[in-house]
Design a protein around this motif. Structure first.
Motif, PDB file in Angstrom:
ATOM      1  N   ARG A   7      55.700   8.353  45.240  1.00  9.47           N
ATOM      2  CA  ARG A   7      54.580   9.175  45.744  1.00  9.47           C
ATOM      3  C   ARG A   7      55.117  10.411  46.464  1.00  9.47           C
ATOM      4  NH1 ARG A   7      50.784   5.847  49.532  1.00  9.47           N
ATOM      5  NH2 ARG A   7      49.869   7.925  49.647  1.00  9.47           N
ATOM      6  N   ASP A   8      54.385  11.472  46.359  1.00 13.20           N
ATOM      7  CA  ASP A   8      54.665  12.643  47.205  1.00 13.20           C
ATOM      8  C   ASP A   8      53.333  13.217  47.681  1.00 13.20           C
ATOM      9  OD1 ASP A   8      56.994  14.253  48.212  1.00 13.20           O
ATOM     10  OD2 ASP A   8      55.737  15.861  47.438  1.00 13.20           O
ATOM     11  N   ASP A   9      52.428  12.288  47.984  1.00 14.52           N
ATOM     12  CA  ASP A   9      51.066  12.678  48.372  1.00 14.52           C
ATOM     13  C   ASP A   9      50.670  12.050  49.699  1.00 14.52           C
ATOM     14  OD1 ASP A   9      50.971  10.054  47.613  1.00 14.52           O
ATOM     15  OD2 ASP A   9      49.296  10.266  46.216  1.00 14.52           O
ATOM     16  N   TYR A  10      51.648  11.865  50.593  1.00 13.75           N
ATOM     17  CA  TYR A  10      51.338  11.291  51.913  1.00 13.75           C
ATOM     18  C   TYR A  10      50.602  12.315  52.765  1.00 13.75           C
ATOM     19  CZ  TYR A  10      54.564   7.676  50.415  1.00 13.75           C
ATOM     20  OH  TYR A  10      55.175   6.669  49.708  1.00 13.75           O
ATOM     21  N   SER A  11      50.902  13.579  52.526  1.00 13.98           N
ATOM     22  CA  SER A  11      50.159  14.680  53.134  1.00 13.98           C
ATOM     23  C   SER A  11      50.334  15.876  52.203  1.00 13.98           C
ATOM     24  CB  SER A  11      50.695  15.009  54.529  1.00 13.98           C
ATOM     25  OG  SER A  11      52.009  15.523  54.439  1.00 13.98           O
ATOM     26  N   TYR A  12      49.553  16.916  52.411  1.00 15.40           N
ATOM     27  CA  TYR A  12      49.743  18.119  51.594  1.00 15.40           C
ATOM     28  C   TYR A  12      51.023  18.801  52.065  1.00 15.40           C
ATOM     29  CZ  TYR A  12      44.852  17.523  50.124  1.00 15.40           C
ATOM     30  OH  TYR A  12      43.673  17.037  49.604  1.00 15.40           O
ATOM     31  N   ALA A  51      44.256  20.974  49.480  1.00 14.92           N
ATOM     32  CA  ALA A  51      43.919  20.607  48.099  1.00 14.92           C
ATOM     33  C   ALA A  51      43.972  21.803  47.159  1.00 14.92           C
ATOM     34  CB  ALA A  51      42.520  19.990  48.063  1.00 14.92           C
ATOM     35  N   THR A  52      43.964  23.016  47.711  1.00 16.24           N
ATOM     36  CA  THR A  52      43.959  24.203  46.842  1.00 16.24           C
ATOM     37  C   THR A  52      45.353  24.803  46.625  1.00 16.24           C
ATOM     38  OG1 THR A  52      43.523  25.666  48.712  1.00 16.24           O
ATOM     39  CG2 THR A  52      41.602  24.815  47.524  1.00 16.24           C
ATOM     40  N   SER A  53      46.376  24.220  47.268  1.00 18.60           N
ATOM     41  CA  SER A  53      47.745  24.710  47.033  1.00 18.60           C
ATOM     42  C   SER A  53      48.083  24.591  45.551  1.00 18.60           C
ATOM     43  CB  SER A  53      48.749  23.892  47.847  1.00 18.60           C
ATOM     44  OG  SER A  53      50.065  24.194  47.425  1.00 18.60           O
ATOM     45  N   SER A  86      52.729  14.259  38.348  1.00 19.59           N
ATOM     46  CA  SER A  86      51.388  14.573  38.822  1.00 19.59           C
ATOM     47  C   SER A  86      51.558  15.638  39.900  1.00 19.59           C
ATOM     48  CB  SER A  86      50.785  13.277  39.365  1.00 19.59           C
ATOM     49  OG  SER A  86      49.785  13.523  40.293  1.00 19.59           O
ATOM     50  N   ALA A  87      50.903  16.776  39.739  1.00 17.71           N
ATOM     51  CA  ALA A  87      51.161  17.916  40.627  1.00 17.71           C
ATOM     52  C   ALA A  87      50.033  18.932  40.521  1.00 17.71           C
ATOM     53  CB  ALA A  87      52.477  18.588  40.228  1.00 17.71           C
ATOM     54  N   SER A  88      50.134  19.989  41.322  1.00 21.61           N
ATOM     55  CA  SER A  88      49.169  21.087  41.199  1.00 21.61           C
ATOM     56  C   SER A  88      49.799  22.305  40.527  1.00 21.61           C
ATOM     57  CB  SER A  88      48.619  21.471  42.581  1.00 21.61           C
ATOM     58  OG  SER A  88      49.654  21.995  43.390  1.00 21.61           O
ATOM     59  N   THR A  89      51.052  22.186  40.137  1.00 21.55           N
ATOM     60  CA  THR A  89      51.759  23.301  39.483  1.00 21.55           C
ATOM     61  C   THR A  89      51.851  23.034  37.980  1.00 21.55           C
ATOM     62  OG1 THR A  89      53.144  23.418  41.465  1.00 21.55           O
ATOM     63  CG2 THR A  89      53.839  24.725  39.569  1.00 21.55           C
ATOM     64  N   PRO A  90      51.310  23.930  37.151  1.00 24.63           N
ATOM     65  CA  PRO A  90      51.390  23.698  35.705  1.00 24.63           C
ATOM     66  C   PRO A  90      52.838  23.722  35.213  1.00 24.63           C
ATOM     67  CG  PRO A  90      49.906  25.526  36.239  1.00 24.63           C
ATOM     68  CD  PRO A  90      50.619  25.168  37.494  1.00 24.63           C
ATOM     69  N   LEU A  91      53.063  23.089  34.070  1.00 28.07           N
ATOM     70  CA  LEU A  91      54.397  23.054  33.456  1.00 28.07           C
ATOM     71  C   LEU A  91      54.939  24.466  33.237  1.00 28.07           C
ATOM     72  CD1 LEU A  91      56.653  21.367  32.135  1.00 28.07           C
ATOM     73  CD2 LEU A  91      55.263  21.286  30.057  1.00 28.07           C
ATOM     74  N   THR A  92      54.055  25.403  32.964  1.00 32.65           N
ATOM     75  CA  THR A  92      54.462  26.791  32.703  1.00 32.65           C
ATOM     76  C   THR A  92      54.459  27.650  33.963  1.00 32.65           C
ATOM     77  OG1 THR A  92      52.179  27.217  32.090  1.00 32.65           O
ATOM     78  CG2 THR A  92      53.730  26.826  30.291  1.00 32.65           C
ATOM     79  N   GLY A  93      54.245  27.037  35.127  1.00 30.52           N
ATOM     80  CA  GLY A  93      54.316  27.769  36.382  1.00 30.52           C
ATOM     81  C   GLY A  93      53.044  28.542  36.710  1.00 30.52           C
ATOM     82  N   ASN A 116      46.920   8.346  40.003  1.00 28.60           N
ATOM     83  CA  ASN A 116      46.291   9.562  40.521  1.00 28.60           C
ATOM     84  C   ASN A 116      46.718   9.758  41.960  1.00 28.60           C
ATOM     85  OD1 ASN A 116      44.690  10.418  38.255  1.00 28.60           O
ATOM     86  ND2 ASN A 116      43.414   8.617  38.629  1.00 28.60           N
ATOM     87  N   PRO A 117      46.736  11.024  42.432  1.00 33.13           N
ATOM     88  CA  PRO A 117      47.130  11.246  43.830  1.00 33.13           C
ATOM     89  C   PRO A 117      46.144  10.625  44.811  1.00 33.13           C
ATOM     90  CG  PRO A 117      46.504  13.312  42.746  1.00 33.13           C
ATOM     91  CD  PRO A 117      46.509  12.259  41.691  1.00 33.13           C
ATOM     92  N   ALA A 118      46.664  10.224  45.958  1.00 28.19           N
ATOM     93  CA  ALA A 118      45.819   9.674  47.013  1.00 28.19           C
ATOM     94  C   ALA A 118      45.021  10.779  47.697  1.00 28.19           C
ATOM     95  CB  ALA A 118      46.686   8.937  48.034  1.00 28.19           C
ATOM     96  N   LEU A 119      45.476  12.026  47.541  1.00 28.93           N
ATOM     97  CA  LEU A 119      44.793  13.167  48.155  1.00 28.93           C
ATOM     98  C   LEU A 119      43.944  13.877  47.105  1.00 28.93           C
ATOM     99  CD1 LEU A 119      47.942  14.687  49.907  1.00 28.93           C
ATOM    100  CD2 LEU A 119      46.072  13.503  51.080  1.00 28.93           C
ATOM    101  N   ALA A 120      42.848  14.467  47.555  1.00 25.03           N
ATOM    102  CA  ALA A 120      42.052  15.280  46.640  1.00 25.03           C
ATOM    103  C   ALA A 120      42.873  16.502  46.218  1.00 25.03           C
ATOM    104  CB  ALA A 120      40.777  15.736  47.335  1.00 25.03           C
TER     105      ALA A 120
END
Ligand SMILES: [Ca+2]
Ligand SMILES: [Ca+2]
Ligand SMILES: [Ca+2]
Length: 295
Positions: free
Chosen positions: A39-44, A54-56, A77-84, A214-218
């Motif tokens: 996990r890397d979703d303990y906090s943003y 959540a918008t980062s 699982s991340a908010s950064t697309p594979l293409t950056g 799925n991430p624990a954070l929205a």
């Protein structure tokens, strides 16, 4: 029914081996839905120009590694697309993913990310990133270099920690000694040099990622992607995986143990464990007898 000595010894050995299995699985990380998952979703903790929410667009939420036959599957699982992400502050106007590093000397005395340089397995999975190798693929004998400067990123682990003090590096704490060589230096996040290119990387279909947690954070920008490759030589035993963004705005480490390694228990150790377990059994029996006497 009276158990023979051999039966008692056998069940004691099972107990002792159970204890070993528990210890080694703690070392190996956490299994979720068949994925070794960090996990890397303990906090943003994905820094986006002051934004930790959540918008980062630079937050890793988790990484999973699964062994399927002779293939290694990696799910992210991340908010950064594979293409950056487009960024005018980056030299190539894009901030994306670093390469994945696997260190199979993890846990050995004095091992660290710095000492592992030259013996890492490196996987370039993002075709448009700033890797030092021209093709995606699996590389051995790898050293890494930092591209954080070209990507408007953090100049050291310590600088990141100043802005995101509650961050975690996946399975490891922010101040884990493994990365201490980069406390005041740029963290190497892409492949620089290598001995051999040993295989290709192929994208995983979305259907292969449905059970990736799925991430624990929205998240406003949740993306899951994955890739697979043939098990390279040396992919065996305890490992640590390191995955960073090009800007080091987030990072995740994953501890694991490759199942391909057979782990025979040396006879001498097995003997000690059996003796220890039998000793415990004898003591328990003696206590029972004493109790019987008291009653
Ligand atoms: Ca994160
Ligand atoms: Ca870039
Ligand atoms: Ca992190």
């Amino acid at each position: 029914m009276n158990k023979s000595f051999a039966q008692k010894a056998a069940s004691a050995l099972v107990v002792a081996l159970g204890a070993i299995a528990t210890v080694s699985s703690a070392q190996a990380g956490t299994l979720v839905n068949g994925w070794n998952y960090a996990r890397d979703d303990y906090s943003y903790d994905g820094y986006n120009n002051g934004n930790l929410s959540a918008t980062s667009q630079y937050d890793i939420y988790g990484i999973g590694i699964k062994e399927v036959g002779n293939e290694i599957w990696v799910g992210v699982s991340a908010s950064t697309p594979l293409t950056g992400v487009y960024s005018s502050a980056a030299a190539d106007q894009n901030i994306g993913w670093g390469d994945l590093f696997l260190d199979f000397n993890y846990g050995k005395p004095n091992n660290s990310f710095a000492s592992a340089q030259g013996s890492l397995i490196g996987i370039r999975f993002a075709a448009t990133n700033d890797s030092g190798v021209s093709m995606t693929g699996v590389y051995t004998g790898v050293t890494a270099k930092s591209v954080t400067q070209d990507n408007s990123g953090f100049s050291s682990l310590n600088q990141y920690a100043t802005y995101v003090p509650n961050a975690k590096i996946g399975d490891l704490a922010l101040n884990d000694p493994y990365y201490s060589g980069y406390k005041y230096a740029r963290v190497p996040n892409v492949i620089s040099s290598y001995s051999s290119r040993v295989g290709d990387v192929t994208a995983l279909l979305p259907s292969a990622l449905v059970d990736l947690p799925n991430p624990a954070l929205a998240s406003n920008n949740l993306i899951k992607f994955g890739f697979k490759f043939e098990r390279p030589v040396g992919f065996s035993g305890d490992y640590l995986g390191s995955l960073f963004l090009e800007c080091f705005n987030d990072s995740a480490a994953i501890r694991g143990n490759s199942r391909s390694r057979s782990v025979p228990v040396p006879p001498a150790i097995a003997g000690v464990l059996v003796a220890g377990a039998l000793g415990g059994w004898r003591m328990a029996k003696r206590k029972k007898q004493l109790k019987a006497v008291v009653v």
